[in-house]
Design a protein around this motif. Structure first.
Motif, PDB file in Angstrom:
ATOM      1  N   ILE A  95       0.843  -1.204   0.000  1.00  0.00           N
ATOM      2  CA  ILE A  95       0.000   0.000   0.000  1.00  0.00           C
ATOM      3  C   ILE A  95       0.874   1.248   0.000  1.00  0.00           C
ATOM      4  CG2 ILE A  95      -1.689   1.319   1.337  1.00  0.00           C
ATOM      5  CD1 ILE A  95      -2.635  -1.451   2.440  1.00  0.00           C
ATOM      6  N   ARG A  96       1.873   1.270   0.885  1.00  0.00           N
ATOM      7  CA  ARG A  96       2.768   2.432   0.972  1.00  0.00           C
ATOM      8  C   ARG A  96       3.484   2.664  -0.363  1.00  0.00           C
ATOM      9  NH1 ARG A  96       4.712   1.237   5.171  1.00  0.00           N
ATOM     10  NH2 ARG A  96       3.873   2.824   6.574  1.00  0.00           N
ATOM     11  N   HIS A  97       3.913   1.589  -1.005  1.00  0.00           N
ATOM     12  CA  HIS A  97       4.611   1.745  -2.280  1.00  0.00           C
ATOM     13  C   HIS A  97       3.704   2.393  -3.326  1.00  0.00           C
ATOM     14  CE1 HIS A  97       7.360   0.950  -5.572  1.00  0.00           C
ATOM     15  NE2 HIS A  97       6.348   0.421  -6.248  1.00  0.00           N
ATOM     16  N   LEU A  98       2.469   1.923  -3.436  1.00  0.00           N
ATOM     17  CA  LEU A  98       1.554   2.508  -4.421  1.00  0.00           C
ATOM     18  C   LEU A  98       1.306   3.986  -4.138  1.00  0.00           C
ATOM     19  CD1 LEU A  98      -0.390   2.362  -6.790  1.00  0.00           C
ATOM     20  CD2 LEU A  98      -2.158   1.549  -5.216  1.00  0.00           C
ATOM     21  N   LEU A  99       1.123   4.347  -2.872  1.00  0.00           N
ATOM     22  CA  LEU A  99       0.894   5.757  -2.529  1.00  0.00           C
ATOM     23  C   LEU A  99       2.114   6.606  -2.886  1.00  0.00           C
ATOM     24  CD1 LEU A  99      -1.046   5.633   0.870  1.00  0.00           C
ATOM     25  CD2 LEU A  99      -1.891   5.395  -1.455  1.00  0.00           C
ATOM     26  N   ARG A 100       3.307   6.079  -2.645  1.00  0.00           N
ATOM     27  CA  ARG A 100       4.519   6.819  -2.984  1.00  0.00           C
ATOM     28  C   ARG A 100       4.657   6.979  -4.503  1.00  0.00           C
ATOM     29  NH1 ARG A 100       9.255   5.560  -2.224  1.00  0.00           N
ATOM     30  NH2 ARG A 100      10.047   7.507  -1.327  1.00  0.00           N
ATOM     31  N   ARG A 313      12.672  18.410  -1.939  1.00  0.00           N
ATOM     32  CA  ARG A 313      12.997  17.391  -0.936  1.00  0.00           C
ATOM     33  C   ARG A 313      12.293  17.637   0.396  1.00  0.00           C
ATOM     34  NH1 ARG A 313      18.596  17.017  -3.494  1.00  0.00           N
ATOM     35  NH2 ARG A 313      18.426  15.058  -4.645  1.00  0.00           N
ATOM     36  N   ASP A 314      12.219  18.880   0.817  1.00  0.00           N
ATOM     37  CA  ASP A 314      11.504  19.171   2.061  1.00  0.00           C
ATOM     38  C   ASP A 314      10.031  18.814   1.918  1.00  0.00           C
ATOM     39  OD1 ASP A 314      13.817  20.061   3.231  1.00  0.00           O
ATOM     40  OD2 ASP A 314      13.419  22.184   2.856  1.00  0.00           O
ATOM     41  N   ALA A 315       9.469  19.140   0.765  1.00  0.00           N
ATOM     42  CA  ALA A 315       8.065  18.797   0.510  1.00  0.00           C
ATOM     43  C   ALA A 315       7.867  17.286   0.527  1.00  0.00           C
ATOM     44  CB  ALA A 315       7.620  19.382  -0.822  1.00  0.00           C
ATOM     45  N   ALA A 316       8.862  16.552   0.043  1.00  0.00           N
ATOM     46  CA  ALA A 316       8.753  15.092   0.027  1.00  0.00           C
ATOM     47  C   ALA A 316       8.674  14.519   1.440  1.00  0.00           C
ATOM     48  CB  ALA A 316       9.931  14.487  -0.718  1.00  0.00           C
ATOM     49  N   LEU A 317       9.399  15.128   2.384  1.00  0.00           N
ATOM     50  CA  LEU A 317       9.329  14.679   3.774  1.00  0.00           C
ATOM     51  C   LEU A 317       7.921  14.862   4.332  1.00  0.00           C
ATOM     52  CD1 LEU A 317      12.718  16.075   5.161  1.00  0.00           C
ATOM     53  CD2 LEU A 317      12.165  13.705   4.541  1.00  0.00           C
ATOM     54  N   GLN A 318       7.301  15.999   3.992  1.00  0.00           N
ATOM     55  CA  GLN A 318       5.912  16.223   4.406  1.00  0.00           C
ATOM     56  C   GLN A 318       4.997  15.181   3.769  1.00  0.00           C
ATOM     57  OE1 GLN A 318       6.243  20.641   3.181  1.00  0.00           O
ATOM     58  NE2 GLN A 318       4.629  20.615   4.714  1.00  0.00           N
ATOM     59  N   ALA A 319       5.251  14.895   2.499  1.00  0.00           N
ATOM     60  CA  ALA A 319       4.427  13.922   1.781  1.00  0.00           C
ATOM     61  C   ALA A 319       4.525  12.540   2.417  1.00  0.00           C
ATOM     62  CB  ALA A 319       4.844  13.864   0.315  1.00  0.00           C
ATOM     63  N   GLU A 320       5.733  12.155   2.864  1.00  0.00           N
ATOM     64  CA  GLU A 320       5.913  10.850   3.496  1.00  0.00           C
ATOM     65  C   GLU A 320       5.074  10.751   4.776  1.00  0.00           C
ATOM     66  OE1 GLU A 320       7.314   8.364   2.202  1.00  0.00           O
ATOM     67  OE2 GLU A 320       9.035   8.957   0.955  1.00  0.00           O
ATOM     68  N   GLU A 321       4.982  11.849   5.527  1.00  0.00           N
ATOM     69  CA  GLU A 321       4.167  11.839   6.749  1.00  0.00           C
ATOM     70  C   GLU A 321       2.690  11.641   6.411  1.00  0.00           C
ATOM     71  OE1 GLU A 321       4.967  15.436   8.825  1.00  0.00           O
ATOM     72  OE2 GLU A 321       7.054  14.932   9.266  1.00  0.00           O
ATOM     73  N   ILE A 322       2.229  12.312   5.354  1.00  0.00           N
ATOM     74  CA  ILE A 322       0.844  12.145   4.916  1.00  0.00           C
ATOM     75  C   ILE A 322       0.598  10.699   4.501  1.00  0.00           C
ATOM     76  CG2 ILE A 322      -0.824  12.780   3.114  1.00  0.00           C
ATOM     77  CD1 ILE A 322       0.458  15.585   3.123  1.00  0.00           C
ATOM     78  N   ILE A 323       1.551  10.139   3.760  1.00  0.00           N
ATOM     79  CA  ILE A 323       1.408   8.767   3.273  1.00  0.00           C
ATOM     80  C   ILE A 323       1.353   7.772   4.427  1.00  0.00           C
ATOM     81  CG2 ILE A 323       2.666   6.914   2.064  1.00  0.00           C
ATOM     82  CD1 ILE A 323       3.485   9.066   0.001  1.00  0.00           C
TER      83      ILE A 323
END
Length: 419
Positions: A95-100, A313-323
């Motif tokens: 699931i995490r992979h698909l969301l990423r 990259r900073d935005a990606a860290l936020q995205a990982e938290e959402i995911i």
């Protein structure tokens, strides 16, 4: 139900491996149907792009080795060719992979939006092939919603970074003034459209759009003040091009060494810059051996792309938290699906008891029993029937010293501690 993902991508496999296992869009309906017919495969989605091939499956057990065997057989490859390059995810990791992937966090270009459209196309293909069920359907819809949330709540898509942008950036390094250059773009998909727009915005002198379907080439050419040709006209126009960018879905090369040699001769050895974004490749690898040809494939663009990533990259860290939170959310939904058959059985049983009690009450009324007495008897009888088995099991748990069942019953019926 067992959720699994198998795949290779630009990080794990070079282009010559990825092209062996790529699915042509015309192959997908047959491939989806064939895999869906494999034993234990309940649902399947296949995602195939220039940078990745991924298979998402719901199985009725955890024996998923058949998927790899089918993949090799379908592409007529020896067993385990893909093994050194493969990643395999299950359950919440799948699931995490698909969301990423949907959010562009697993792309060569961090945060690029094209992959979301490609995922939606894969979803539609599976829907049309009737290989999509409740679980994968819900998962992909969830992925689309999470991608939208990430785009809205973070700056992941603010920088103009893409494979097409990287290709044009490299062209600008080689040709300092694009206003003196002619570009030939082969294909008319999203990547070529982006490249055309970037070239147009950077003042390219002339744009030629070549595509198998001339109408699609015309539609794109009109938007960027370009000129449309069919693929059969390529040999006649190749010598005009200073820049060639190609991205088609062809299973065979579009440009061969001989055609390029003839074009160079007409150009009197004036160099041509070529970028082959397609997988399988559109331009024969031998073309890169020619003098005055600067040929780059999709893997060569990584260094240029890296220079444009920092702002995301900073935005990606936020995205990982959402995911992470959304993975938990979907896993909770999956767990509720395990309860559905139990809830349905309880309701069916209760409805059967209700019908029996109602029939008995109607018979008593017909026999002359007072309505108030019949209603009271109905309520008493139905209550006894509904509570008989739970009461018996709870009494038995006392004999068996099964405190867990008693605690579960308190939660189930929301019973507060007696004082």
């Amino acid at each position: 139900m067992h959720l699994v993902t198998y795949g290779i991508n630009h990080n794990t496999a070079p282009v010559h491996i990825r092209e062996l296992f790529a699915f042509d869009v015309n192959q997908l309906p047959v491939a989806l149907s064939a895999l869906h017919q494999q034993e234990s495969v309940l649902e399947v989605v296949i995602l195939s792009t220039c940078n990745r091939t991924e298979i998402y499956c719901c199985l009725d057990d955890d024996s998923d080795n058949q998927i790899l065997a089918w993949l090799h057989q379908f592409h007529q490859q020896q067993v385990d060719v893909i093994a050194p390059y493969l990643y395999h995810y299950q359950s919440d990791d799948a699931i995490r992979h698909l969301l990423r992937v949907a959010c562009g966090l697993d792309s060569m270009v961090l945060g690029e939006p094209q992959i979301l459209g490609q995922l939606k196309d894969a979803y539609s293909q599976s829907l049309n092939a009737v290989t999509l069920g409740k679980s994968l359907g819900r998962l992909f819809q969830h992925a689309f919603a999470v991608a939208k949330q990430v785009r809205t709540d973070t700056a992941i898509g603010n920088s103009p970074v893409s494979v097409a942008f990287a290709a044009v950036s490299l062209a600008k390094q080689i040709f300092s003034n694009l206003g003196d250059s002619t570009a030939l773009l082969i294909g008319a998909g999203d990547t070529i459209e982006l490249a055309a727009r970037h070239l147009f915005d950077n003042g390219i002198k002339r744009l030629i759009i070549a595509n198998r379907t001339i109408e699609r080439a015309h539609n794109l050419a009109m938007q960027v003040d370009g000129y449309a040709i069919s693929l059969s006209e390529l040999p006649a126009h190749l010598a005009e091009a200073d820049i060639v960018i190609s991205s088609t879905a062809s299973q065979l090369p579009i440009l061969g060494k001989g055609a390029v040699e003839r074009a160079l001769k007409q150009r009197k050895r004036k160099p041509i810059f070529m970028v082959d974004i397609a997988v399988p490749r559109d331009i024969e690898a031998e073309v890169g051996q020619l003098e005055d040809i600067y040929l780059y494939c999709v893997d060569d663009l990584k260094e240029i792309i890296e220079e444009n990533l920092q702002s995301r990259r900073d935005a990606a860290l936020q995205a990982e938290e959402i995911i992470d939170s959304q993975v938990d959310h979907f896993m909770a939904w999956l767990r509720t699906q395990d309860a559905v058959p139990v809830i349905r059985a309880i309701r069916d049983n209760a409805e059967e008891m209700s019908k029996d009690s109602l029939v008995k009450a109607m018979r008593q009324l017909e026999q002359g029993m007072a309505p108030e007495q019949a209603m009271a008897e109905l309520a008493r009888s139905l209550t006894n029937k509904l509570l008989h088995e739970p009461s018996r099991q709870l009494r038995q748990s006392g004999f068996d010293e099964d405190g867990q069942l008693l605690d579960s019953a308190r939660r189930l019926f929301n019973i507060k501690d007696q004082k």
